[in-house]
Design an enzyme around this catalytic site. Structure first.
Site, PDB file in Angstrom:
ATOM      1  N   GLU A  53     -18.826  -6.637  -0.072  1.00 31.59           N
ATOM      2  CA  GLU A  53     -18.085  -5.440   0.350  1.00 31.59           C
ATOM      3  C   GLU A  53     -17.909  -5.455   1.855  1.00 31.59           C
ATOM      4  O   GLU A  53     -18.652  -6.149   2.560  1.00 31.59           O
ATOM      5  CB  GLU A  53     -18.888  -4.179  -0.001  1.00 31.59           C
TER       6      GLU A  53
ATOM      7  N   LYS B 142     -18.494  -4.077   5.491  1.00 34.06           N
ATOM      8  CA  LYS B 142     -19.565  -3.283   6.116  1.00 34.06           C
ATOM      9  C   LYS B 142     -18.887  -2.337   7.105  1.00 34.06           C
ATOM     10  O   LYS B 142     -18.479  -2.749   8.195  1.00 34.06           O
ATOM     11  CB  LYS B 142     -20.578  -4.192   6.809  1.00 34.06           C
TER      12      LYS B 142
ATOM     13  N   ASP C   1     -18.186   0.262   9.854  1.00 32.65           N
ATOM     14  CA  ASP C   1     -18.939   0.553  11.071  1.00 32.65           C
ATOM     15  C   ASP C   1     -18.811   2.039  11.405  1.00 32.65           C
ATOM     16  O   ASP C   1     -17.958   2.449  12.191  1.00 32.65           O
ATOM     17  CB  ASP C   1     -18.391  -0.322  12.212  1.00 32.65           C
TER      18      ASP C   1
ATOM     19  N   TYR D 183     -15.727   6.205   2.982  1.00 30.71           N
ATOM     20  CA  TYR D 183     -15.761   5.269   1.861  1.00 30.71           C
ATOM     21  C   TYR D 183     -17.134   5.348   1.222  1.00 30.71           C
ATOM     22  O   TYR D 183     -18.144   5.402   1.941  1.00 30.71           O
ATOM     23  CB  TYR D 183     -15.509   3.824   2.334  1.00 30.71           C
TER      24      TYR D 183
ATOM     25  N   LYS E 114     -23.436 -10.053   9.680  1.00 33.04           N
ATOM     26  CA  LYS E 114     -22.785  -9.411  10.832  1.00 33.04           C
ATOM     27  C   LYS E 114     -21.790 -10.373  11.478  1.00 33.04           C
ATOM     28  O   LYS E 114     -22.141 -11.518  11.779  1.00 33.04           O
ATOM     29  CB  LYS E 114     -23.839  -9.020  11.870  1.00 33.04           C
TER      30      LYS E 114
ATOM     31  N   CYS F  82     -14.541  -3.676  52.892  1.00 30.46           N
ATOM     32  CA  CYS F  82     -14.381  -2.624  51.880  1.00 30.46           C
ATOM     33  C   CYS F  82     -12.889  -2.320  51.693  1.00 30.46           C
ATOM     34  O   CYS F  82     -12.196  -2.056  52.674  1.00 30.46           O
ATOM     35  CB  CYS F  82     -15.133  -1.362  52.318  1.00 30.46           C
TER      36      CYS F  82
ATOM     37  N   CYS G 289     -12.352   1.544  53.044  1.00 31.48           N
ATOM     38  CA  CYS G 289     -12.531   2.020  54.420  1.00 31.48           C
ATOM     39  C   CYS G 289     -12.575   0.874  55.423  1.00 31.48           C
ATOM     40  O   CYS G 289     -12.689   1.102  56.624  1.00 31.48           O
ATOM     41  CB  CYS G 289     -13.793   2.878  54.533  1.00 31.48           C
TER      42      CYS G 289
ATOM     43  N   CYS H 198     -20.669  -1.584  50.467  1.00 32.34           N
ATOM     44  CA  CYS H 198     -20.024  -1.059  51.675  1.00 32.34           C
ATOM     45  C   CYS H 198     -21.075  -0.169  52.334  1.00 32.34           C
ATOM     46  O   CYS H 198     -21.558   0.784  51.704  1.00 32.34           O
ATOM     47  CB  CYS H 198     -18.794  -0.245  51.301  1.00 32.34           C
TER      48      CYS H 198
ATOM     49  N   CYS I 242     -16.995   6.582  53.680  1.00 33.93           N
ATOM     50  CA  CYS I 242     -16.122   5.854  52.756  1.00 33.93           C
ATOM     51  C   CYS I 242     -15.727   6.801  51.601  1.00 33.93           C
ATOM     52  O   CYS I 242     -16.596   7.250  50.845  1.00 33.93           O
ATOM     53  CB  CYS I 242     -16.884   4.629  52.246  1.00 33.93           C
TER      54      CYS I 242
HETATM   55  S1  IVH Z   1     -25.309  -0.348   1.143  1.00 31.97           S
HETATM   56  C1  IVH Z   1     -29.765   0.155   0.395  1.00 31.97           C
HETATM   57  N1  IVH Z   1     -22.829  -0.939   1.671  1.00 31.97           N
HETATM   58  O1  IVH Z   1     -24.793  -0.363   6.871  1.00 31.97           O
HETATM   59  C2  IVH Z   1     -28.438  -0.250   0.864  1.00 31.97           C
HETATM   60  N2  IVH Z   1     -24.158  -0.094   3.428  1.00 31.97           N
HETATM   61  O2  IVH Z   1     -27.080  -1.749   8.102  1.00 31.97           O
HETATM   62  C3  IVH Z   1     -27.632   0.871   1.309  1.00 31.97           C
HETATM   63  N3  IVH Z   1     -22.940   0.206   5.538  1.00 31.97           N
HETATM   64  O3  IVH Z   1     -27.179   2.168   6.498  1.00 31.97           O
HETATM   65  C4  IVH Z   1     -26.475   0.507   2.090  1.00 31.97           C
HETATM   66  N4  IVH Z   1     -20.987  -0.498   4.805  1.00 31.97           N
HETATM   67  O4  IVH Z   1     -24.720   2.853   6.825  1.00 31.97           O
HETATM   68  C5  IVH Z   1     -23.992  -0.481   2.161  1.00 31.97           C
HETATM   69  N5  IVH Z   1     -20.586  -1.462   1.957  1.00 31.97           N
HETATM   70  C6  IVH Z   1     -21.735  -1.001   2.445  1.00 31.97           C
HETATM   71  C7  IVH Z   1     -21.850  -0.578   3.786  1.00 31.97           C
HETATM   72  C8  IVH Z   1     -23.097  -0.139   4.248  1.00 31.97           C
HETATM   73  C9  IVH Z   1     -21.645  -0.006   5.849  1.00 31.97           C
HETATM   74  C10 IVH Z   1     -23.956   0.671   6.487  1.00 31.97           C
HETATM   75  C11 IVH Z   1     -24.863   1.761   5.957  1.00 31.97           C
HETATM   76  C12 IVH Z   1     -26.254   1.208   6.099  1.00 31.97           C
HETATM   77  C13 IVH Z   1     -26.062   0.156   7.133  1.00 31.97           C
HETATM   78  C14 IVH Z   1     -27.116  -0.910   7.020  1.00 31.97           C
END
Ligand code: IVH
Length: 688
Positions: free
Chosen positions: A113, A115, A117, A222, A311, A405, A408, A423, A429
């Site tokens: 999935e 992640k 932010d 989401y 990451k 600078c 000045c 400076c 200044c």
């Molecule tokens: S699952 C026990 N799925 O990432 C697992 N987390 O670094 C629960 N996050 O605290 C999290 N996208 O805030 C899950 N597709 C995703 C996510 C996701 C973002 C965040 C979430 C979590 C953090 C962990």
């Protein structure tokens, strides 16, 4: 309209609007024009106003906000909110899969999935109705922020279909790029500090007291995790598909993978394509699909063994260096800033990048017109991380650091052992003078709200102030009618344009300024001391000095030895304090501030803790913690006699490494051989 007719129409409208909302925000398949939608909404708002007793608890009108929350109650999570272990390369994911295969000897499916932010949220539904939205907090308990979350159109207020009686959905609240850019443009206009990134803006918005304001910020959501007792599904994927049916916003960018190659394909695809998403993602989450297998794998103290986050590396783009500006800070430090050909990076247009100092430019061997690689690590100002030497023009000139600078004309100086150039004309200044006054009035210092940056500029340009003591000589007659036309480049637009705006001081503005100056006389000594803008004296050191010394006179008379005898005050800070007070001009300004009635003393507080186990220790905290907020852990360190440092150096005694500690920091600590403690080890240490 009779009451019965109204009830019927309210129910009908709520249902229809809810459905359009779902189609627009969740399915992204609008079936009505914005105008017609607004008409339906207005009709419902009007009816609910006329018959407030008939408004449904799940009415879509709640999305416009209105509720004010003074304090967000703390709520214990029914199921703890765990976080995820991080990984940064293929090998670490292979390790993760191998660990799983050791325990499970049947085929394992994974769901990959995005992640998101943003900020994680827990949504509780009873009988299909959203009753509570709670932030992650420390994982065990969080803040209830329901009123603000209800304003997010993609969060269902009411479920439809075959939903269970009790349900908790976990997901992420995010701020799409267009909302983020719009909010920062507005904040810029108002002279408010900008949000560093959409995640910070989301966190700030979720905790707004005024839900109407939150509604205007256009957050999105989401969901990615369903929780209830006796889940009736075999797999995570099935559970999310069911959730989608009930009205939740489930990302379509999910894939069931059976091996590392499929996982890697998904990662590589999104590492590239994430630029096309309208919001930030910072990686990919890989989860075991089968609930039965998850059960067998179990969890560790902080994270499940059945999931891992991958990451992404910070995003990079190449662009051309057009010119270099040399900015003068309030302490006279010269900061070089690169002007770049505008380029899109992580959803925002980048036109400038910091160049740190003269050494940095030399190390890069930067030339004008170079094609530079720019990286963004979650902050507003991106950095230049490299140069494409093959593309360098033959006759291009190297970037030379200036010797005078730019504001000045004074010759710049460098302190021994420091990379920065200064400076030295601190009292003459202009940007240094204005910078000191702006620091003096800032929120954490004297908090003179009504004197935002723009106004200081006008007053300074009219020769009414040359230092912060002059502020207290301002009068109604001096201020009334001041005017200035400002011309500035609108940096927020993709095609920057010159904008002109007129600032003029009318009766209300002037009265506000004078009143807030009067109010500032109540600001306690520690903050006044911080406001003076002594080099090296941040908020925390100012607090310690105010507490130890009790009064400005004691501080003015303190010798270097007396100063360094104070825990956490080293020779550099002590020297900086002495330099400041040895300058007669500063003493004169302080005498004028005293005459103006500012607080220059305080009672000596007893040490907040008898336990001083961290005395003499310099500590860096990094990441997030389960048992402390960031400010909380820093306060704890101070209470126990330790000193907080912002960055890791050879002087660091140890690092308290929380969840999500930055990989750069980790590398640095390892390179310098600095000890790293986990949160648990830290707690053990302080409880000894
Ligand atoms: S699952 C026990 N799925 O990432 C697992 N987390 O670094 C629960 N996050 O605290 C999290 N996208 O805030 C899950 N597709 C995703 C996510 C996701 C973002 C965040 C979430 C979590 C953090 C962990």
């Amino acid at each position: 309209m009779t009451k019965d007719e109204a009830r019927k129409r309210i129910e009908e409208l709520s249902e229809v609007i809810d459905n359009h909302n779902y189609k627009y925000y969740v399915l992204a398949q609008p079936s009505i024009s914005d105008y017609d939608f607004d008409m339906l909404m207005n009709e419902l708002i009007a009816l609910e106003k006329e018959f407030p007793e008939l408004a449904l608890p799940t009415s879509p009108t709640q999305r416009v906000g209105g509720d004010l929350t003074k304090e967000f109650p703390t709520v214990k999570h029914r199921y703890p909110m765990l976080s995820l272990a991080n990984s940064y390369n293929r090998d670490e994911i292979i390790d993760f899969i191998k660990r799983i295969e050791k325990t499970i000897d049947e085929p394992v499916e994974f769901v990959c999935e995005l992640k998101f932010d943003g900020v994680s949220i827990s949504l509780t539904y009873e009988h299909g109705i959203l009753i509570r939205a709670v932030t992650r907090g420390d994982g065990t308990q969080g803040d209830e922020v329901t009123a603000n979350i209800k304003t997010i159109h993609s969060v269902p207020l009411k479920l439809h279909g075959d939903y269970p009686d009790f349900l908790e959905m976990r997901g992420e609240v995010i701020m799409p790029h267009d909302s983020f850019n719009k909010i920062n443009a507005e904040r810029d206009e108002l002279g408010l500090p900008l949000f560093a990134n959409p995640r910070n803006a989301t966190a700030g918005t979720i905790k707004l007291q005024d839900s109407r304001e939150a509604a205007s910020r256009r957050l999105d959501n989401y969901c990615y995790y369903m929780m209830m007792d006796n889940l009736p599904y075999q797999t995570h994927y099935q559970s999310l598909m069911a959730a989608k049916e009930w009205g939740f916003n489930i990302s379509q960018h999910m894939r069931v993978c059976r091996n590392i190659d499929e996982i890697e394909d998904f990662i590589n695809y999104w590492d590239e394509k994430r630029r096309n998403l309208p919001f930030d993602i910072d990686g990919i989450v890989i989860k075991v699909n089968s609930f039965a297998q998850r059960e067998v794998l179990g969890i560790t103290a902080k994270s499940p063994r059945w999931a891992i986050a991958y990451k992404f590396k910070a995003e990079q783009v190449s662009t051309k260096l057009l010119s270099v500006d040399f900015q003068v800070g309030r302490h006279g430090t010269i900061t070089p800033v690169a002007n770049l050909e505008p380029v899109l990076l992580a959803g925002t247009t980048v036109k400038r990048a910091t160049l740190n100092n003269a050494d940095f430019i030399k190390q890069l061997d930067l030339h004008y017109d170079d094609i530079v690689k720019v990286e963004k690590g979650g902050e507003i100002i991106p950095k230049i991380v490299g140069i494409d030497l093959e593309k360098r023009k033959k006759d291009s000139k190297p970037v030379e650091f200036i010797t005078k600078c730019p504001e000045c004309g004074s010759s710049l100086i460098q302190n021994e052992g420091e990379a920065a150039w200064y400076c030295p004309n601190s009292m003459g200044c202009p940007p240094q003078i204005k910078g000191r006054i702006e620091h003096f009035i800032s929120r954490k210092a004297m908090n003179i709200e009504s004197l935002g940056e723009g106004k200081i500029e006008v007053i300074f340009d009219n020769h009414l102030i040359n230092n912060y003591a002059d502020l207290y000589d301002l009068t109604y007659d001096k201020l009334y009618g001041l005017e200035k036309t400002e011309t500035f480049i609108d940096e927020t637009s993709l095609f920057p344009e010159t904008v002109t705006r007129k600032v003029s001081f009318k009766e209300k503005t002037v009265n506000n300024i004078l009143n807030s100056l009067i109010k500032s006389r109540e600001v306690p000594f520690a903050r006044v001391l911080y406001a003076l803008g002594i080099r090296e004296i941040g908020e925390t050191t100012a607090k310690i000095l105010a507490n130890e010394m009790g009064s400005i006179d004691n501080l003015i008379n303190a010798s270097l030895e007396e100063l360094t005898a104070i825990n956490t005050i080293g020779p550099t800070i002590a020297q900086s304090i002495r330099d400041f007070f040895d300058d007669e001009r500063n003493i004169e300004i302080i005498n004028r501030l005293k005459a103006a009635g500012l607080q220059f003393s305080q009672e000596k507080k007893a040490t907040s803790s008898e336990n001083q186990v961290l005395a003499g220790k310099t500590i860096v905290v990094s990441g997030v913690f389960a048992n402390f907020s960031r400010d909380g852990i820093k306060q704890k360190i101070e209470d126990l006699g330790g000193k907080n440092a912002a960055s890791i150096s050879s002087k660091t005694d140890f690092v308290v490494a929380g969840e999500k500690m930055g990989p750069e920091k980790r590398k640095k600590a390892e390179a310098l051989g600095i000890k790293m403690l986990t949160e648990e080890e830290f707690i053990e240490m302080i409880n000894k």
